[in-house]
Design a protein around this motif. Structure first.
Motif, mmCIF file in Angstrom:
data_model
loop_
_atom_site.group_PDB
_atom_site.id
_atom_site.type_symbol
_atom_site.label_atom_id
_atom_site.label_comp_id
_atom_site.label_asym_id
_atom_site.label_seq_id
_atom_site.Cartn_x
_atom_site.Cartn_y
_atom_site.Cartn_z
ATOM 1 N N GLY A 295 39.940 28.276 27.806
ATOM 2 C CA GLY A 295 40.153 26.842 27.632
ATOM 3 C C GLY A 295 39.780 26.364 26.239
ATOM 4 O O GLY A 295 40.503 25.580 25.620
ATOM 5 N N GLU A 296 38.649 26.855 25.731
ATOM 6 C CA GLU A 296 38.232 26.486 24.382
ATOM 7 C C GLU A 296 39.232 26.999 23.343
ATOM 8 O O GLU A 296 39.550 26.299 22.378
ATOM 9 N N ARG B 177 42.379 24.706 23.578
ATOM 10 C CA ARG B 177 42.176 23.253 23.645
ATOM 11 C C ARG B 177 43.104 22.496 22.705
ATOM 12 O O ARG B 177 43.690 21.482 23.086
ATOM 13 N N ASP C 131 45.749 19.563 23.628
ATOM 14 C CA ASP C 131 45.683 18.236 23.021
ATOM 15 C C ASP C 131 47.012 17.867 22.371
ATOM 16 O O ASP C 131 47.464 16.722 22.473
ATOM 17 N N ALA D 267 39.919 16.955 21.307
ATOM 18 C CA ALA D 267 38.689 17.752 21.371
ATOM 19 C C ALA D 267 37.726 17.407 20.246
ATOM 20 O O ALA D 267 36.520 17.513 20.404
#
Length: 79
Positions: free
Chosen positions: A52-53, A56, A60, A70
């Motif tokens: 997920g990181e 991200r 977005d 983020a």
């Protein structure tokens, strides 16, 4: 082979027995599998958070109205 005695209240043991029965496992097999499943769950969560990181910014960009970007400051950091 090493073994372990675990103490449960009557209510706890009944809940564990019910969970074992729901999975079609013996009580012994169910209790044996619990720490192994927890280890697998934690590994999955760590990977999911990392994924997920890593993605991200893509999220977005694809869904700008869904969540604040983020890099936006939120809460106490914004104040």
């Amino acid at each position: 082979m090493p073994s372990l005695n675990i103490t449960f209240t009557d209510e706890e043991l009944e809940a564990v027995r019910a969970a074992a029965a729901a999975e079609g496992k013996s009580l012994k097999q169910f209790v044996h599998d619990l720490p192994l499943r927890e280890q697998q769950r934690l590994q999955f969560v760590r990977y999911a958070v990392s994924w997920g990181e890593t993605h991200r910014a893509e999220f977005d960009d694809a869904f700008p109205d869904e969540m604040p970007p983020a890099d936006a400051q939120q809460g106490a950091e914004a104040a």
